[in-house]
Design a protein around this motif. Structure first.
Motif, short mmCIF file in Angstrom:
data_model
loop_
_atom_site.label_atom_id
_atom_site.label_comp_id
_atom_site.label_asym_id
_atom_site.label_seq_id
_atom_site.Cartn_x
_atom_site.Cartn_y
_atom_site.Cartn_z
N GLU A 191 5.44 34.16 -40.42
CA GLU A 191 6.69 33.74 -40.65
C GLU A 191 6.92 33.08 -42.12
OE1 GLU A 191 8.21 31.01 -37.50
OE2 GLU A 191 7.45 32.63 -36.01
N THR A 192 5.83 32.43 -42.59
CA THR A 192 5.96 31.84 -43.93
C THR A 192 5.33 32.68 -45.10
OG1 THR A 192 3.62 30.86 -43.51
CG2 THR A 192 5.53 29.47 -42.79
N GLY A 193 4.87 33.71 -44.50
CA GLY A 193 4.60 34.78 -45.75
C GLY A 193 2.99 34.35 -46.24
N ALA A 194 2.32 33.60 -45.58
CA ALA A 194 0.97 33.11 -46.07
C ALA A 194 0.00 34.29 -45.73
CB ALA A 194 0.52 31.86 -45.52
N ALA A 195 -0.96 34.51 -46.89
CA ALA A 195 -2.05 35.35 -46.18
C ALA A 195 -3.22 34.41 -45.47
CB ALA A 195 -2.82 35.93 -47.66
N VAL A 196 -3.87 35.16 -44.77
CA VAL A 196 -4.90 34.50 -44.13
C VAL A 196 -6.28 35.15 -44.14
CG1 VAL A 196 -5.57 33.93 -41.74
CG2 VAL A 196 -3.32 33.84 -42.28
N VAL A 197 -7.20 34.33 -44.55
CA VAL A 197 -8.50 34.55 -44.82
C VAL A 197 -9.37 33.97 -43.47
CG1 VAL A 197 -10.58 34.83 -46.19
CG2 VAL A 197 -8.43 34.69 -47.30
N LEU A 198 -9.79 34.88 -42.70
CA LEU A 198 -10.13 34.63 -41.36
C LEU A 198 -11.94 34.73 -41.24
CD1 LEU A 198 -9.92 33.62 -38.44
CD2 LEU A 198 -9.07 36.08 -38.05
N VAL A 199 -12.75 33.77 -41.28
CA VAL A 199 -14.15 34.04 -41.08
C VAL A 199 -14.29 34.01 -39.47
CG1 VAL A 199 -16.43 32.76 -41.39
CG2 VAL A 199 -14.93 33.35 -43.19
N THR A 200 -15.15 35.16 -39.07
CA THR A 200 -15.37 34.94 -37.69
C THR A 200 -16.54 35.86 -37.37
OG1 THR A 200 -14.36 35.15 -35.44
CG2 THR A 200 -13.64 36.86 -37.06
N HIS A 201 -17.12 35.88 -36.17
CA HIS A 201 -18.10 36.79 -35.98
C HIS A 201 -17.79 37.45 -34.51
CE1 HIS A 201 -19.48 33.08 -33.81
NE2 HIS A 201 -19.87 33.73 -32.78
N GLU A 202 -16.30 37.08 -34.08
CA GLU A 202 -15.78 37.73 -32.61
C GLU A 202 -14.77 38.74 -32.87
OE1 GLU A 202 -14.91 34.50 -29.82
OE2 GLU A 202 -15.33 33.01 -31.55
N PRO A 203 -15.23 39.91 -32.40
CA PRO A 203 -14.33 41.20 -32.53
C PRO A 203 -12.88 40.86 -31.94
CG PRO A 203 -16.51 41.79 -31.57
CD PRO A 203 -16.48 40.24 -31.61
N ARG A 204 -12.52 39.84 -31.10
CA ARG A 204 -11.43 39.67 -30.27
C ARG A 204 -10.57 38.85 -31.32
NH1 ARG A 204 -10.96 34.55 -28.24
NH2 ARG A 204 -13.04 33.35 -28.17
N VAL A 205 -11.20 38.03 -32.09
CA VAL A 205 -10.57 37.25 -33.17
C VAL A 205 -10.21 38.07 -34.39
CG1 VAL A 205 -10.64 35.40 -34.65
CG2 VAL A 205 -11.73 35.01 -32.28
N ALA A 206 -11.18 39.03 -34.70
CA ALA A 206 -11.00 39.85 -36.08
C ALA A 206 -9.81 40.79 -35.43
CB ALA A 206 -12.28 40.74 -36.12
N ALA A 207 -9.62 41.04 -34.13
CA ALA A 207 -8.41 42.07 -33.84
C ALA A 207 -7.09 41.60 -34.44
CB ALA A 207 -8.58 41.89 -32.62
N TYR A 208 -6.88 40.15 -34.72
CA TYR A 208 -5.72 39.97 -35.17
C TYR A 208 -5.38 40.31 -36.98
CZ TYR A 208 -4.84 37.15 -30.93
OH TYR A 208 -4.50 36.79 -29.64
N ALA A 209 -6.67 40.61 -37.50
CA ALA A 209 -6.54 40.89 -38.70
C ALA A 209 -5.73 42.48 -38.85
CB ALA A 209 -7.82 40.89 -39.46
N SER A 210 -5.40 42.63 -40.08
CA SER A 210 -4.92 44.03 -40.54
C SER A 210 -6.26 44.67 -41.34
CB SER A 210 -3.99 43.83 -41.58
OG SER A 210 -4.31 43.18 -42.72
N ARG A 211 -7.06 43.92 -41.64
CA ARG A 211 -8.37 44.69 -42.11
C ARG A 211 -9.47 43.89 -42.01
NH1 ARG A 211 -9.59 44.26 -47.85
NH2 ARG A 211 -7.83 42.84 -48.92
N GLU A 212 -10.81 44.54 -42.19
CA GLU A 212 -11.98 43.74 -42.07
C GLU A 212 -13.10 43.92 -43.23
OE1 GLU A 212 -14.16 44.87 -38.68
OE2 GLU A 212 -12.58 44.64 -37.39
#
Length: 227
Positions: A191-212
């Motif tokens: 909604e705010t247009g922010a990019a998100v850089v998401l560090v994770t080792h969990e595939p279910r969390v990574a599923a929210y990303a557009s790429r890995e």
């Protein structure tokens, strides 16, 4: 259509004593996208995030944000950039225990010179938006882990940052609560247009990303999912 790169790390190297954390890591983040940085424990994921955010200086290589070179900025300039343009969500929230949840969310605005009343009004709005208005007057030690992470998300987004860095944001939560936090984080960032850089080792969390982007032994491999 050409998509502008908002943030990039180029050929980053970083060592801690004899340990090489990053070995020529390269990553590019576009405005508004969610990128999952994945890899095993000790692979260099968090070090990469900290270098991109200007928290840690790389030994060599370059970090560029909106055309500016973070590696040549002074500590004061990088600190101001983090307060103004970057938001942060960490695994355990890292809320200030002496402050109420409302005061924690308002803190980035207060550090940027916003008056208390306005800052707390805006903070209350974000707590309501994330469904935790009832914890406004409580301190972090008096709320659940899920509530605390929602407060941390509100604090990260209150300045309308262009980039949100999230380091294992669901690591201390159960699966259901983690899903709720990720939905709120990615939804609010969109909604705010922010990019998100998401560090994770969990595939279910990574599923929210557009790429890995996979980090292994300090090196990066970009799994481009969106052309």
């Amino acid at each position: 259509m050409t998509v502008t790169v908002l943030l990039e790390g180029i050929d980053l190297h970083k060592s801690f004593g004899p340990t090489q954390a990053l070995i020529g890591a390269t990553v590019r983040i576009r405005a508004g996208e969610v990128v999952a940085v994945m890899g095993p424990s000790g692979s260099g994921k968090s070090t990469l995030l900290h270098c991109l955010a200007g928290i840690v200086r790389a030994d060599s290589g370059q970090v560029r944000y909106a055309g500016r070179d973070l590696t040549t900025m002074s500590d004061a300039e990088r600190s101001a950039l983090r307060r103004r343009d970057f938001g942060f969500v960490f695994q355990f929230g890292q809320l200030v225990p002496e402050l109420t949840c409302l005061e924690n969310v308002a803190l980035p605005l207060r550090l940027n010179g916003v008056r208390r009343r306005e800052a707390e009004q805006r903070a209350q709005g974000w707590l309501e938006r994330l469904g935790v208005a009832e914890v406004a007057g409580k301190r972090p030690g008096e709320v659940s882990g899920g509530q605390g992470q929602r407060v941390a998300v509100a604090r990260a987004l209150i300045t309308n940052p262009r980039v949100v860095f999230a380091d294992e944001p669901t690591g201390a939560l159960d699966s259901l609560t983690g899903e709720q936090v990720m939905q709120l984080l990615t939804g609010a960032a969109a909604e705010t247009g922010a990019a998100v850089v998401l560090v994770t080792h969990e595939p279910r969390v990574a599923a929210y990303a557009s790429r890995e982007i996979v980090v292994r032994d300090g090196r990066t491999r970009d799994l481009e999912l969106v052309p």
